[in-house]
Design a protein around this motif. Structure first.
Motif, PDB file in Angstrom:
ATOM      1  N   GLY A  11       0.817  -1.210   0.000  1.00 25.91           N
ATOM      2  CA  GLY A  11       0.000   0.000   0.000  1.00 25.91           C
ATOM      3  C   GLY A  11       0.847   1.254   0.000  1.00 25.91           C
ATOM      4  N   ILE A  12       1.930   1.242   0.751  1.00 26.71           N
ATOM      5  CA  ILE A  12       2.837   2.394   0.790  1.00 26.71           C
ATOM      6  C   ILE A  12       3.491   2.590  -0.567  1.00 26.71           C
ATOM      7  CG2 ILE A  12       4.963   3.275   1.828  1.00 26.71           C
ATOM      8  CD1 ILE A  12       4.066   1.825   4.432  1.00 26.71           C
ATOM      9  N   ALA A  13       3.909   1.490  -1.205  1.00 24.67           N
ATOM     10  CA  ALA A  13       4.529   1.585  -2.539  1.00 24.67           C
ATOM     11  C   ALA A  13       3.519   2.087  -3.565  1.00 24.67           C
ATOM     12  CB  ALA A  13       5.086   0.229  -2.955  1.00 24.67           C
ATOM     13  N   ALA A  14       2.287   1.600  -3.497  1.00 30.00           N
ATOM     14  CA  ALA A  14       1.255   2.046  -4.445  1.00 30.00           C
ATOM     15  C   ALA A  14       0.966   3.532  -4.264  1.00 30.00           C
ATOM     16  CB  ALA A  14      -0.014   1.229  -4.264  1.00 30.00           C
ATOM     17  N   LEU A  15       0.891   3.990  -3.022  1.00 35.96           N
ATOM     18  CA  LEU A  15       0.656   5.407  -2.762  1.00 35.96           C
ATOM     19  C   LEU A  15       1.808   6.256  -3.293  1.00 35.96           C
ATOM     20  CD1 LEU A  15      -1.063   7.615  -1.441  1.00 35.96           C
ATOM     21  CD2 LEU A  15       0.240   7.225   0.648  1.00 35.96           C
ATOM     22  N   ALA A  16       3.041   5.783  -3.111  1.00 35.23           N
ATOM     23  CA  ALA A  16       4.202   6.523  -3.612  1.00 35.23           C
ATOM     24  C   ALA A  16       4.177   6.638  -5.129  1.00 35.23           C
ATOM     25  CB  ALA A  16       5.485   5.848  -3.152  1.00 35.23           C
ATOM     26  N   VAL A  17       3.810   5.561  -5.811  1.00 32.76           N
ATOM     27  CA  VAL A  17       3.732   5.592  -7.279  1.00 32.76           C
ATOM     28  C   VAL A  17       2.634   6.541  -7.737  1.00 32.76           C
ATOM     29  CG1 VAL A  17       3.150   4.207  -9.314  1.00 32.76           C
ATOM     30  CG2 VAL A  17       4.746   3.316  -7.623  1.00 32.76           C
ATOM     31  N   LEU A  18       1.490   6.489  -7.095  1.00 29.09           N
ATOM     32  CA  LEU A  18       0.388   7.373  -7.477  1.00 29.09           C
ATOM     33  C   LEU A  18       0.733   8.840  -7.245  1.00 29.09           C
ATOM     34  CD1 LEU A  18      -2.621   5.288  -6.135  1.00 29.09           C
ATOM     35  CD2 LEU A  18      -1.996   5.675  -8.522  1.00 29.09           C
ATOM     36  N   LEU A  19       1.391   9.149  -6.141  1.00 29.50           N
ATOM     37  CA  LEU A  19       1.804  10.529  -5.877  1.00 29.50           C
ATOM     38  C   LEU A  19       2.831  11.001  -6.899  1.00 29.50           C
ATOM     39  CD1 LEU A  19       2.058  10.634  -1.994  1.00 29.50           C
ATOM     40  CD2 LEU A  19       0.436  11.832  -3.438  1.00 29.50           C
ATOM     41  N   LEU A  20       3.766  10.133  -7.251  1.00 29.42           N
ATOM     42  CA  LEU A  20       4.765  10.483  -8.263  1.00 29.42           C
ATOM     43  C   LEU A  20       4.101  10.761  -9.606  1.00 29.42           C
ATOM     44  CD1 LEU A  20       7.758  10.787  -9.017  1.00 29.42           C
ATOM     45  CD2 LEU A  20       7.733   8.379  -9.627  1.00 29.42           C
ATOM     46  N   GLN A  21       3.128   9.952  -9.974  1.00 29.44           N
ATOM     47  CA  GLN A  21       2.403  10.177 -11.224  1.00 29.44           C
ATOM     48  C   GLN A  21       1.681  11.508 -11.203  1.00 29.44           C
ATOM     49  OE1 GLN A  21      -0.137   6.744 -11.541  1.00 29.44           O
ATOM     50  NE2 GLN A  21       1.383   5.568 -12.674  1.00 29.44           N
ATOM     51  N   ASP A  22       1.031  11.826 -10.093  1.00 25.92           N
ATOM     52  CA  ASP A  22       0.312  13.102  -9.988  1.00 25.92           C
ATOM     53  C   ASP A  22       1.273  14.278 -10.078  1.00 25.92           C
ATOM     54  OD1 ASP A  22      -2.089  11.843  -9.788  1.00 25.92           O
ATOM     55  OD2 ASP A  22      -2.306  12.119  -7.632  1.00 25.92           O
ATOM     56  N   LEU A  23       2.425  14.173  -9.434  1.00 23.15           N
ATOM     57  CA  LEU A  23       3.395  15.257  -9.475  1.00 23.15           C
ATOM     58  C   LEU A  23       4.053  15.399 -10.842  1.00 23.15           C
ATOM     59  CD1 LEU A  23       5.095  14.811  -5.998  1.00 23.15           C
ATOM     60  CD2 LEU A  23       3.485  16.584  -6.673  1.00 23.15           C
ATOM     61  N   ALA A  24       4.146  14.311 -11.583  1.00 16.10           N
ATOM     62  CA  ALA A  24       4.785  14.365 -12.897  1.00 16.10           C
ATOM     63  C   ALA A  24       3.852  14.916 -13.972  1.00 16.10           C
ATOM     64  CB  ALA A  24       5.272  12.974 -13.300  1.00 16.10           C
ATOM     65  N   VAL A  25       2.560  14.819 -13.771  1.00 14.87           N
ATOM     66  CA  VAL A  25       1.608  15.240 -14.800  1.00 14.87           C
ATOM     67  C   VAL A  25       1.626  16.748 -15.011  1.00 14.87           C
ATOM     68  CG1 VAL A  25      -0.865  15.444 -15.286  1.00 14.87           C
ATOM     69  CG2 VAL A  25       0.090  13.260 -14.660  1.00 14.87           C
ATOM     70  N   ALA A  26       1.663  17.525 -13.934  1.00 14.02           N
ATOM     71  CA  ALA A  26       1.584  18.984 -14.057  1.00 14.02           C
ATOM     72  C   ALA A  26       2.704  19.569 -14.912  1.00 14.02           C
ATOM     73  CB  ALA A  26       1.543  19.628 -12.680  1.00 14.02           C
ATOM     74  N   PRO A  27       3.974  19.248 -14.661  1.00 11.32           N
ATOM     75  CA  PRO A  27       5.019  19.785 -15.544  1.00 11.32           C
ATOM     76  C   PRO A  27       4.895  19.274 -16.984  1.00 11.32           C
ATOM     77  CG  PRO A  27       5.998  18.951 -13.526  1.00 11.32           C
ATOM     78  CD  PRO A  27       4.553  18.559 -13.505  1.00 11.32           C
ATOM     79  N   LEU A  28       4.454  18.038 -17.153  1.00 12.64           N
ATOM     80  CA  LEU A  28       4.296  17.510 -18.507  1.00 12.64           C
ATOM     81  C   LEU A  28       3.225  18.264 -19.282  1.00 12.64           C
ATOM     82  CD1 LEU A  28       4.642  13.657 -18.003  1.00 12.64           C
ATOM     83  CD2 LEU A  28       6.221  15.202 -19.152  1.00 12.64           C
ATOM     84  N   LEU A  29       2.161  18.680 -18.605  1.00 10.65           N
ATOM     85  CA  LEU A  29       1.108  19.433 -19.287  1.00 10.65           C
ATOM     86  C   LEU A  29       1.614  20.794 -19.759  1.00 10.65           C
ATOM     87  CD1 LEU A  29      -1.999  18.647 -17.076  1.00 10.65           C
ATOM     88  CD2 LEU A  29      -1.562  17.861 -19.402  1.00 10.65           C
ATOM     89  N   VAL A  30       2.585  21.352 -19.053  1.00 14.75           N
ATOM     90  CA  VAL A  30       3.149  22.637 -19.465  1.00 14.75           C
ATOM     91  C   VAL A  30       4.195  22.438 -20.557  1.00 14.75           C
ATOM     92  CG1 VAL A  30       4.472  24.632 -18.659  1.00 14.75           C
ATOM     93  CG2 VAL A  30       2.661  23.702 -17.245  1.00 14.75           C
ATOM     94  N   VAL A  31       4.991  21.367 -20.464  1.00  9.79           N
ATOM     95  CA  VAL A  31       6.098  21.143 -21.399  1.00  9.79           C
ATOM     96  C   VAL A  31       5.622  20.562 -22.730  1.00  9.79           C
ATOM     97  CG1 VAL A  31       8.213  19.779 -21.723  1.00  9.79           C
ATOM     98  CG2 VAL A  31       7.798  20.949 -19.577  1.00  9.79           C
TER      99      VAL A  31
END
Length: 121
Positions: A11-31
């Motif tokens: 569960g901790i690993a899944a949460l970490a992956v989901l948070l990383l995905q959410d944080l990576a989306v915002a810069p990608l939408l700008v770039v």
């Protein structure tokens, strides 16, 4: 939390992956528009876009979170699901328009609207 995975390593690993995905989306939408060639062509235009994205959009998110809490308190008082859905759609469309006015994509605005709506009760 429903499946009680928050204390398990999976569960901790899944949460970490989901948070990383959410944080990576915002810069990608700008770039992404820059990569496609639809963005600014000079470094000055790029710096203006970065300042708009950081300062302008940040202030919109901050003020939006304050205003949305009050607005959704009023919507919740009506106890109408239709009113809630209409308000959520209004937020998504409004943030898309605000993002386009700042020179960003409407997808970025919709992503920010999702973040604003997720932080409401």
């Amino acid at each position: 939390k429903e499946k009680r995975w928050d204390d398990k390593p999976e569960g901790i690993a899944a949460l970490a992956v989901l948070l990383l995905q959410d944080l990576a989306v915002a810069p990608l939408l700008v770039v992404l528009p820059l990569v496609a060639g639809a963005g600014p062509q000079t470094s000055t235009e790029f710096m203006i876009l970065v300042s708009k994205a950081t300062l302008g959009f940040g202030s919109v998110l901050y003020l939006g979170s304050i205003a949305l809490k009050k607005a959704f308190d009023v919507v919740a008082a009506t106890r109408s699901t239709e009113t809630f859905v209409a308000a959520a759609l209004l937020v998504a469309v409004g943030m898309g328009n605000a993002a386009e006015a700042l020179g960003l994509s409407s997808t970025t605005g919709a992503f920010a609207a999702g973040g604003l709506l997720a932080n409401n009760k």
